[in-house]
Design an enzyme around this catalytic site. Structure first.
Site, PDB file in Angstrom:
ATOM      1  N   HIS A 165       0.826  -1.221   0.000  1.00 31.59           N
ATOM      2  CA  HIS A 165       0.000   0.000   0.000  1.00 31.59           C
ATOM      3  C   HIS A 165       0.858   1.269   0.000  1.00 31.59           C
ATOM      4  CE1 HIS A 165      -3.270  -2.763   1.344  1.00 31.59           C
ATOM      5  NE2 HIS A 165      -2.306  -3.266   2.092  1.00 31.59           N
ATOM      6  N   SER A 286      14.744  22.245 -15.436  1.00 32.50           N
ATOM      7  CA  SER A 286      13.575  23.082 -15.663  1.00 32.50           C
ATOM      8  C   SER A 286      14.033  24.419 -16.202  1.00 32.50           C
ATOM      9  CB  SER A 286      12.812  23.265 -14.357  1.00 32.50           C
ATOM     10  OG  SER A 286      12.016  24.437 -14.416  1.00 32.50           O
ATOM     11  N   LYS A 292      15.611  22.108 -10.153  1.00 29.51           N
ATOM     12  CA  LYS A 292      14.916  20.892 -10.575  1.00 29.51           C
ATOM     13  C   LYS A 292      15.800  19.914 -11.342  1.00 29.51           C
ATOM     14  CE  LYS A 292      10.928  20.072 -10.681  1.00 29.51           C
ATOM     15  NZ  LYS A 292       9.587  20.493 -10.912  1.00 29.51           N
ATOM     16  N   GLU A 299       9.126   9.198 -16.780  1.00 24.58           N
ATOM     17  CA  GLU A 299       7.723   9.575 -16.994  1.00 24.58           C
ATOM     18  C   GLU A 299       7.249   9.157 -18.382  1.00 24.58           C
ATOM     19  OE1 GLU A 299       6.926  13.682 -14.942  1.00 24.58           O
ATOM     20  OE2 GLU A 299       8.997  13.591 -15.606  1.00 24.58           O
TER      21      GLU A 299
END
Ligand code: ARG
Length: 467
Positions: A165, A286, A292, A299
């Site tokens: 979980h 970024s 970043k 992704e």
């Protein structure tokens, strides 16, 4: 061909019964050359095998077969050099190649299509193409498994939290976690192999749908093209695309595994986790936030399953309800499969690169492994084993101790012996031996368990299997 049909542009391949050429829209919906040019190599390979067999069987002369073979090799080199003029008017790769062959060698080119149809031709080309992609997926998965084994070996003793979980459950090792993916990608690889074995039958010689009256040798063309045997039913040979669907199904499952792993990399590389660092080579910055480091590759891998599963859905819908044998609907089989194969290829390559470069952060992993009362089960097991307490009662006692630690804002090993004996007097000092995360993982020696010794056995087994 009369002057009149010629002036109206009737198709050179079947113009005999047509007075006029196609409407512009007809040509646009009908032509597949813009995408099926990707089958050029397979088409020429199939044609060469077919021509050679026709000559061997005395159906065409050796001289014509020789001309055809030379001409096809010229066409191939033109395509490879990017010099070939693909024509929409010639509809597809099969007619583009044949028309160019005729320009190159003249009338002998017209004998190539004896005892063949574009129906068995395209079924053969597409099978050859999918088979190549299966072999590439197999090799790419082998590479990925190799990268995971290296990670597993280097981190066989590195403890990390195991989750259920996404809540800390029990300590495991980095090696064990990597090996979980090795099992998944190993099954993916074996699924591709199963699909390959099933699809490796040659449609060539099924002709349009019914076979042919020419004395062809289907065993010969099947063998020349690396197939195990000719397809046994000519209707089936030209009209099913289950081999492509099976490829897409294998690709979907692989993409699903890649997507899960990518998701873990996204989570693990976040500032909140810092379990891993994805290398510069596989990170992006970024344009506005200088701090970043984005896991774009992970992704995108996570997302690729959308296109791959989409392809499977598309082709399933195309094929459903088609009466036997060939229908033009089946021309719509190619683009989704091409796109899915490309997506799978790039996703596997990117994941392999990311895993090879990935740096786990042992301190963070260890810290997280020990937090969240991850060794509560070890404490309960100790009570069962050493104090002969029934597991249900041990679970209850442990729960009381977890509550006590939680109230004090500390972890289980931070409680004193006196604290513990206050809850149950049967607890002895040796309980602290099982509360450390290293003790916890080392004790899980059941087959398939996370104990480093067990994980190393699995790594060795896989290395042997790959060798
Ligand atoms: N371009 C066609 C396809 O991809 C080739 C087969 C054409 N066959 C036919 N009977 N029109 O399916």
């Amino acid at each position: 061909m009369s002057e009149e049909t010629e002036s109206k542009g009737a198709n050179a391949m079947w113009g005999g019964r047509f007075a006029a050429g196609p409407d512009e829209v007809m040509e646009a919906i009908n032509a597949s050359i813009d995408f099926d040019k990707r089958l050029a190599m397979q088409d020429i390979r199939g044609s060469r095998a077919h021509a050679k067999m026709l000559a061997q069987q005395g159906i065409i002369t050796e001289a014509d077969a020789g001309e055809i073979d030379k001409g096809l090799l010229t066409v191939l080199s033109e395509i490879e050099a990017g010099k070939f003029q693909f024509s929409k008017a010639l509809e597809d790769i099969h007619m583009n190649v044949e028309a160019r062959l005729r320009e190159l060698i003249g009338d002998a080119a017209g004998r190539l299509h004896t005892a063949r149809s574009r129906n068995d031709q395209v079924a053969t080309d597409f099978r050859l193409w999918v088979r190549d992609r299966i072999d590439e997926a197999d090799a790419a998965l082998t590479g990925l498994i190799g990268a995971l084994l290296d990670q597993a070996e280097a981190g066989a003793d590195t403890v990390m939290p195991g989750f259920t979980h996404l809540q800390t459950a029990q300590p495991v090792t980095w090696g064990h976690h990597m090996m979980a993916y090795v099992e998944m990608f190993g099954r993916d690889r074996s699924r591709f192999r199963d699909a390959r074995a099933r699809m490796n039958e040659c449609p060539l010689g099924a002709a349009a749908l019914a076979g042919t009256s020419f004395p062809i040798d289907r065993q010969a063309t099947a063998a020349a093209l690396g197939f195990d045997r000719p397809a046994a039913n000519s209707l089936d040979a030209v009209s099913d695309r289950d081999f492509a669907l099976e490829f897409l199904s294998c690709a979907t499952m692989t993409a699903g595994h890649l997507s899960r792993m990518a998701e873990e990399l996204v989570i693990w590389s976040s500032a909140q986790f810092r379990f891993v660092t994805i290398s510069d080579r596989f990170s992006t910055g970024s344009s506005i936030m200088p701090q970043k480091r984005n896991p774009d590759a992970a992704e995108l891998i996570r997302a690729k399953i959308g296109r791959i599963f989409g392809a499977q859905a598309t082709l399933t819908m195309v094929m459903k309800g088609l009466p036997l044998a060939y229908s033009k609907d089946m021309q719509e089989d190619k683009e989704p499969v091409f796109d899915a194969a490309d997506s799978l290829g790039i996703a596997l390559a990117a994941m392999t690169g990311m895993i090879a470069d990935l740096t786990p952060n042992p301190e963070k992993l260890r810290g997280a492994a020990g937090s969240g009362f991850s060794t509560a089960t070890d404490l309960a097991d100790w009570l069962v084993r050493e104090a002969n307490i029934p597991f249900r009662d041990a679970h209850h006692i442990t729960g009381t101790l977890v509550k006590m630690a939680e109230d004090r804002g500390c972890d289980l090993p931070d409680l004193t012996l006196a604290d513990m004996q206050g809850v149950d007097s049967r607890i002895e000092p040796s309980v602290f031996d099982v509360l450390g995360v290293d003790n916890s993982v080392a004790s899980r020696t059941s087959y398939g368990g996370t104990a480093p010794a067990r994980v190393r056995e699995q790594i060795a087994r896989w290395r042997e299997q790959l060798a």
